[in-house]
Scaffold this active site. Structure first.
Site, PDB file in Angstrom:
ATOM      1  N   SER A  46      81.283 -26.822 -18.718  1.00  0.00           N
ATOM      2  CA  SER A  46      81.879 -26.748 -20.055  1.00  0.00           C
ATOM      3  C   SER A  46      81.509 -27.903 -20.970  1.00  0.00           C
ATOM      4  O   SER A  46      81.832 -27.876 -22.161  1.00  0.00           O
ATOM      5  CB  SER A  46      83.400 -26.659 -19.941  1.00  0.00           C
ATOM      6  OG  SER A  46      83.793 -25.355 -19.551  1.00  0.00           O
ATOM      7  N   LYS A 101      79.925 -27.288 -24.289  1.00  0.00           N
ATOM      8  CA  LYS A 101      80.670 -27.054 -25.535  1.00  0.00           C
ATOM      9  C   LYS A 101      80.448 -28.182 -26.536  1.00  0.00           C
ATOM     10  O   LYS A 101      80.664 -28.002 -27.742  1.00  0.00           O
ATOM     11  CB  LYS A 101      82.152 -26.901 -25.237  1.00  0.00           C
ATOM     12  CG  LYS A 101      82.516 -25.634 -24.473  1.00  0.00           C
ATOM     13  CD  LYS A 101      84.004 -25.547 -24.215  1.00  0.00           C
ATOM     14  CE  LYS A 101      84.382 -24.241 -23.519  1.00  0.00           C
ATOM     15  NZ  LYS A 101      83.884 -24.148 -22.129  1.00  0.00           N
ATOM     16  N   SER A 134      89.127 -26.492 -23.463  1.00  0.00           N
ATOM     17  CA  SER A 134      87.882 -25.971 -22.900  1.00  0.00           C
ATOM     18  C   SER A 134      87.851 -24.443 -22.954  1.00  0.00           C
ATOM     19  O   SER A 134      87.652 -23.767 -21.955  1.00  0.00           O
ATOM     20  CB  SER A 134      87.706 -26.444 -21.453  1.00  0.00           C
ATOM     21  OG  SER A 134      86.351 -26.307 -21.046  1.00  0.00           O
TER      22      SER A 134
END
Length: 491
Positions: free
Chosen positions: A138, A141, A322
Site C-alpha cells: 500500500s 498509494k 490505506s
C-alpha cells in the site's frame, strides 16, 4: 477469511480506530480510527526555507489527532511540542549508519532496501540498494496521492448526479467516480458515521430528486460510462472482495463498496454500481429489481447533485486508512484530468507520467494499479524517499506546498491509522508519536515510508522496504529502524 497472529479485528464503539489489518497477508486499508488524544512532536519544515512552529491544539488538529473520546494505551508518548531550530545539528552518514546498520542486518527483514534523507538539502544520509525495485504494498498509494495533488485542484469535489431518463417516469444515476457517497442517514442521530469523513449522502441526493421530480418514478438506471475497462486489476484476487480489501472499481460506488458502511473491513460488494442504483430506487419508490446499466440521454436535465469531500481530504483519508478503493478512484481522476483512458492501464500510466513530469525519477517503477494491492507493482525505495523528502522539504520547491497533505495524511506511530497498534516493542517505543509513515503489507512484503524528527530536532525522511519474509517478522524490525532514527542525533 484466513488469518495469522497479527489478525486482530477490533471494533470500538467509542472511537474511530484506524489500522491495517493483515488478513491473509493481502494489502488492505482496515480498522477504526481512534479518537485517542496522543502527543505528537513532529514539526515540519514548511516555511520559505525556514522552520515554522506548530504547537498546541492546532498542531494536533492539523495531524487529525484530537477527539472527545479517549482510550487507554501502553506508554503513550508525552507532549513535547516546539519549533525546529534552523541550526539544528545535521546527522552524518557515519552516524546514521552506526544507528541503523546492525538493525538492518536482521534476517527477519529478508531483502531490505531503503534510504534516509535530510529534506532540507536532499542529502542522502543512508541507503541500501535504493534503486532496486521491490513490491511496495500500500505504500504505492504515495505515488497515486502525489500525482493527484500535483494534477488536481485541491478544492475539487467529485460530483454524483441524477438526471432525467428517456421517459417521464425514469431517472438515471450518473457516477462521477466518488466512492465515498454513503447510504448512511443524513442525520443518523446515533453517532454512526461513514469511514469517509464529510461524505455526501444518498438520502440528500434522493431528496433533491423528489423535489425536482414530484411525479411517480418507476425506473432507475445507472450510467457508469465515466470509467472504462475491467473492474479488477491484474494481480488482484476475487477473494479480496469478500475479504474486505476492495470492490470492482466503477465510477458509482457507495461507501467504498462496504456491506457495513461504518466498518473499515467488512465484506464488499461485487456489484457496486447496481447496488447503488438499487439503493436509490428504494428511496424513490421504484422497483430495485429493475435497475440496469444504461447511458444517460445527452443533455438530460439534472434533477439532483451531491459532491465528495475535496481532493485534499480524500488524499489524506486514503493514506490514513490505506483505502484501496479510494486510491484507485483518485488514480482515475488523474487519468481523466490528463485526457487519458480512465482504466487501470490509463490511470497507472497517468500517475507515472505525472511523477516524471514533476521531476521525480521513475526508473524501475512498474505499476498496474493505484493502490498497491497488485502483486505486480514494483517501486524502488529511492522514489518513495524522494517523494517524502519533497513533501517535507522547504517551500522554495514549488512541489512541496502541493504535497503537504501527504504529511498530514500519514498515520502516526502508536496513534492512528495503520500505525495505531505498532511501535509497542521495547526497541520501537521511542518512535511513538514521532514517526509518521505510510505502511505497505502483502504476503512477504512490508514497507514503511515517512518522516521523523531525531533527538536533535532535525526532520528526516525515510523509506524502508522488506520483501521475502512474513510481515509478522519484518514489521517490528522496520519499526525499530524508524525508532532508531528518532533516538539518535546520528552525529
Amino acid at each position: 477469511m484466513p488469518g495469522l497472529g497479527l489478525d486482530r479485528i477490533r471494533s470500538r464503539i467509542d472511537a474511530w480506530r484506524l489500522r491495517e489489518r493483515l488478513g491473509a497477508w493481502r494489502s488492505r486499508g482496515t480498522g477504526r480510527r481512534s479518537a485517542l488524544t496522543i502527543a505528537v512532536a513532529v514539526v515540519l519544515v514548511i516555511g520559505l526555507g525556514t522552520t515554522a512552529v506548530l504547537a498546541g491544539p492546532g498542531l494536533l488538529r492539523w495531524f487529525g489527532l484530537t477527539g472527545s473520546n479517549t482510550e487507554t494505551v501502553a506508554a503513550p508518548p508525552k507532549l513535547v511540542l516546539g519549533p525546529l531550530a534552523d541550526d539544528a545539528p545535521t546527522p552524518t552518514r557515519s552516524g546514521v549508519a552506526a544507528a541503523l546498520n546492525k538493525l538492518a542486518g536482521s534476517s527477519d527483514l529478508g531483502t531490505l532496501t531503503g534510504v534516509v534523507l535530510n529534506p532540507a538539502d536532499d542529502q542522502v544520509l543512508w541507503s541500501r540498494n535504493p534503486d532496486k525495485a521491490m513490491q511496495p504494498g500500500s505504500a504505492a498509494k504515495l505515488l497515486t496521492s502525489t500525482a493527484a495533488l500535483l494534477t488536481l485542484d485541491p478544492t475539487m469535489r467529485i460530483k454524483t448526479r441524477v438526471v432525467a431518463g428517456p421517459t417521464p417516469d425514469s431517472v438515471v444515476l450518473v457516477g462521477g467516480g466518488d466512492p465515498t457517497l454513503s447510504v448512511l442517514p443524513k442525520d443518523p442521530g446515533n453517532g454512526t458515521d461513514s469511514v469517509y469523513p464529510g461524505a455526501a449522502k444518498l438520502d440528500n441526493l434522493a431528496e433533491e430528486v423528489r423535489n425536482a421530480h414530484p411525479g411517480v418514478i418507476h425506473s432507475v438506471t445507472v450510467d457508469i460510462s465515466r470509467f472504462t475497462g475491467d473492474g479488477m486489476a491484474k494481480g488482484w484476487e476475487t477473494s479480496d472482495i469478500a475479504g474486505g480489501n476492495v470492490t470492482p472499481i466503477e465510477p458509482l460506488i457507495l461507501d467504498g463498496g462496504r456491506t457495513k458502511p461504518d466498518e473499515l473491513d467488512p465484506p464488499r460488494t461485487a456489484d457496486p454500481a447496481l447496488d447503488a442504483g438499487r439503493a436509490l430506487a428504494q428511496r424513490l419508490g421504484a422497483d430495485p429489481a429493475t435497475v440496469a446499466v444504461a447511458t444517460a440521454p445527452a443533455g438530460a436535465a439534472v434533477l439532483g447533485e451531491v459532491a465528495s469531500p475535496p481532493i485534499n481530504d480524500l488524499v489524506e483519508n486514503a493514506l490514513r486508512i490505506s483505502d484501496n478503493v479510494l486510491a484507485e478512484s483518485l488514480a482515475r481522476q488523474v487519468a481523466l484530468a490528463r485526457g487519458a483512458d480512465p482504466s487501470f492501464t490509463g490511470a497507472a500510466a497517468s500517475v507515472r507520467d505525472t511523477l516524471a513530469a514533476a521531476g521525480f525519477d521513475i526508473a524501475g517503477v512498474t505499476t498496474v494499479d493505484g493502490s498497491g494491492l497488485s502483486t505486480d507493482d514494483l517501486v524502488p525505495a529511492r522514489l518513495l524517499g524522494e517523494i517524502m523528502a519533497v513533501a517535507g522539504g522547504p517551500a522554495s520547491d514549488k512541489r512541496a506546498l502541493r504535497l503537504r497533505p501527504l504529511l498530514s495524511g500519514l498515520p502516526v506511530a502508536g496513534g492512528d491509522g495503520t500505525l495505531d497498534d505498532r511501535f509497542g516493542a521495547a526497541d520501537a517505543t521511542a518512535g511513538r508519536g514521532f514517526v509518521r509513515a505510510k505502511t505497505g503489507t502483502l504476503t512477504g512484503v512490508s514497507t514503511l515510508a515517512g518522516l521523523v524528527t531525531d533527538s536533535d530536532g532535525r526532520l528526516l525522511t525515510f523509506a524502508l522496504m522488506a520483501n521475502g519474509t512474513s510481515p509478522a517478522q519484518s514489521r517490528p524490525q522496520l519499526d525499530a529502524l524508524a525508532a532508531a532514527l528518532r533516538e539518535c542525533g546520528c552525529r
